[in-house]
Scaffold this active site. Structure first.
Site, PDB file in Angstrom:
ATOM      1  N   GLU A  76      -1.455 -31.613 -37.802  1.00 42.01           N
ATOM      2  CA  GLU A  76      -2.372 -32.755 -37.840  1.00 42.01           C
ATOM      3  C   GLU A  76      -3.730 -32.411 -38.440  1.00 42.01           C
ATOM      4  O   GLU A  76      -4.288 -33.186 -39.213  1.00 42.01           O
ATOM      5  CB  GLU A  76      -2.584 -33.325 -36.429  1.00 42.01           C
ATOM      6  CG  GLU A  76      -3.539 -34.508 -36.441  1.00 42.01           C
ATOM      7  CD  GLU A  76      -3.723 -35.179 -35.105  1.00 42.01           C
ATOM      8  OE1 GLU A  76      -4.249 -36.301 -35.104  1.00 42.01           O
ATOM      9  OE2 GLU A  76      -3.350 -34.590 -34.080  1.00 42.01           O
ATOM     10  N   ASP A  92       1.082 -30.956 -33.392  1.00 42.89           N
ATOM     11  CA  ASP A  92      -0.103 -31.689 -32.943  1.00 42.89           C
ATOM     12  C   ASP A  92      -0.742 -30.821 -31.861  1.00 42.89           C
ATOM     13  O   ASP A  92      -0.210 -30.711 -30.751  1.00 42.89           O
ATOM     14  CB  ASP A  92       0.272 -33.061 -32.388  1.00 42.89           C
ATOM     15  CG  ASP A  92      -0.945 -33.950 -32.203  1.00 42.89           C
ATOM     16  OD1 ASP A  92      -2.067 -33.411 -32.125  1.00 42.89           O
ATOM     17  OD2 ASP A  92      -0.790 -35.179 -32.141  1.00 42.89           O
ATOM     18  N   ILE A  94      -3.452 -31.117 -30.008  1.00 42.70           N
ATOM     19  CA  ILE A  94      -3.788 -31.902 -28.813  1.00 42.70           C
ATOM     20  C   ILE A  94      -3.443 -33.351 -29.129  1.00 42.70           C
ATOM     21  O   ILE A  94      -4.155 -34.007 -29.892  1.00 42.70           O
ATOM     22  CB  ILE A  94      -5.275 -31.808 -28.418  1.00 42.70           C
ATOM     23  CG1 ILE A  94      -5.727 -30.361 -28.264  1.00 42.70           C
ATOM     24  CG2 ILE A  94      -5.513 -32.591 -27.122  1.00 42.70           C
ATOM     25  CD1 ILE A  94      -7.215 -30.218 -27.938  1.00 42.70           C
ATOM     26  N   ASP A  95      -2.367 -33.850 -28.566  1.00 42.51           N
ATOM     27  CA  ASP A  95      -2.045 -35.261 -28.700  1.00 42.51           C
ATOM     28  C   ASP A  95      -2.657 -35.970 -27.498  1.00 42.51           C
ATOM     29  O   ASP A  95      -2.233 -35.757 -26.361  1.00 42.51           O
ATOM     30  CB  ASP A  95      -0.533 -35.491 -28.738  1.00 42.51           C
ATOM     31  CG  ASP A  95      -0.221 -36.944 -29.042  1.00 42.51           C
ATOM     32  OD1 ASP A  95      -0.538 -37.397 -30.147  1.00 42.51           O
ATOM     33  OD2 ASP A  95       0.313 -37.634 -28.150  1.00 42.51           O
ATOM     34  N   THR A  97      -6.439 -36.559 -27.790  1.00 39.30           N
ATOM     35  CA  THR A  97      -7.731 -35.877 -27.836  1.00 39.30           C
ATOM     36  C   THR A  97      -8.815 -36.632 -27.077  1.00 39.30           C
ATOM     37  O   THR A  97      -9.668 -36.012 -26.429  1.00 39.30           O
ATOM     38  CB  THR A  97      -8.164 -35.658 -29.294  1.00 39.30           C
ATOM     39  OG1 THR A  97      -7.197 -34.827 -29.958  1.00 39.30           O
ATOM     40  CG2 THR A  97      -9.521 -34.976 -29.381  1.00 39.30           C
ATOM     41  N   ASP A 227       2.658 -37.017 -34.133  1.00 45.18           N
ATOM     42  CA  ASP A 227       2.641 -37.651 -32.814  1.00 45.18           C
ATOM     43  C   ASP A 227       4.027 -37.698 -32.186  1.00 45.18           C
ATOM     44  O   ASP A 227       4.167 -37.541 -30.973  1.00 45.18           O
ATOM     45  CB  ASP A 227       2.109 -39.086 -32.907  1.00 45.18           C
ATOM     46  CG  ASP A 227       0.685 -39.179 -33.414  1.00 45.18           C
ATOM     47  OD1 ASP A 227      -0.149 -38.377 -32.965  1.00 45.18           O
ATOM     48  OD2 ASP A 227       0.410 -40.050 -34.262  1.00 45.18           O
TER      49      ASP A 227
END
Length: 279
Positions: A76, A92, A94-95, A97, A227
């Site tokens: 990402e 990802d 940190i999905d 954030t 995601d």
């Protein structure tokens, strides 16, 4: 190149992903305790990136490339490497954030090993090994193609409500006013027909909650491959169906629906006419 997806390889890929996710998660939690803040924005002023996102992504990429230097990477926050093995890692760091920044414990590290498959999802990739890790709750979701899905080592499966009216459905919203206006119209067409709606703030976590049966279904307009890549495999290996707006349409950026097959069909019916054919 199409790799030989043996059970041994799939287990190895999943183990690599889990180790990388745990290492990155420890750093994410350390940085949060130190008061990490916003580093940048993306699609709008509220679409944020923290230094923890960047640090975690670098750690994950480094960990994967130590073990498999010839695999590709698609992440990402910008890391990209071409694959010579047929395997590309979709990451990802940190999905969720915004949840992370505000101290809300619904965010995840999401890592998937994928192969090319033009029929699977809109981005032409199919995950074959994946983990999604929520460091706040300690939930480690794992899945490999044909091997089922687990939560902390225990097999999980989707719920199968008898009606849409008895279904708890999750969704999410984008970061531009135009996208949110479109998503609000879709929500207004659906909300009177379901038990309730949840907006948790992490697509990956939403899909994993569908996988464990804590949510009956999920839909969202405009999420990106990083995601869904890992969590979609967790969900499908737990018995979920993933689709777009029609039975023939692959899930993806335009629309992603997940749940038991009957739930997906019901959601498609209510959302038809309220989702664009392309974004």
């Amino acid at each position: 190149m199409t790799p030989d997806l043996s059970p041994a390889l799939l287990t190895s890929l999943t183990n690599i992903a889990e180790a990388a996710a745990r290492e990155a998660a420890a750093e994410i939690m350390r940085l949060k305790a130190e008061g990490v803040g916003v580093a940048d924005t993306k699609s709008s002023s509220v679409d944020i990136v923290t230094e923890a996102d960047r640090r975690a992504e670098q750690m994950i990429v480094d960990a994967i490339r130590r073990e498999r230097p010839n695999d590709g990477v698609f992440a990402e926050e910008g890391h990209a490497h071409e694959s010579t093995t047929g395997i590309t890692w979709v990451i990802d760091p940190i999905d969720g954030t915004v949840n992370y920044l505000y101290g809300i414990g619904a965010f995840c590290v999401s890592i998937a090993a994928t192969v090319a498959d033009e029929h699977a999802y809109e981005d032409g990739r199919r995950a074959v090994a994946a983990v999604v890790f929520n460091p706040t709750t300690g939930e480690m979701f794992r899945a490999s193609e044909g091997g089922g899905a687990t939560l902390n080592g225990q097999a999980i499966g989707v719920s199968k409500p008898e009606t849409l009216a008895a279904s708890l459905i999750a969704t999410g919203f984008g970061y531009t006013s135009e996208r949110r206006t479109m998503q609000a119209a879709a929500l207004s067409a659906l909300i009177a027909h379901v038990r309730d709606i949840r907006r948790i703030g992490s697509a990956a976590y939403d899909l994993c909650l569908v996988a464990k049966g804590s949510l009956d279904g999920y839909y969202e307009i405009g999420i990106q491959p990083w995601d869904w890549a890992a969590a979609a495999l967790v969900a499908t290996e737990a018995g979920a169906l993933t689709r777009g707006i029609t039975p023939e349409a692959p899930a993806g950026t335009t629309l992603f629906i997940a749940g038991a097959p009957e739930t997906v069909e019901r959601l498609q019916g209510k959302l038809a006419g309220h989702v664009p054919t392309q974004l």
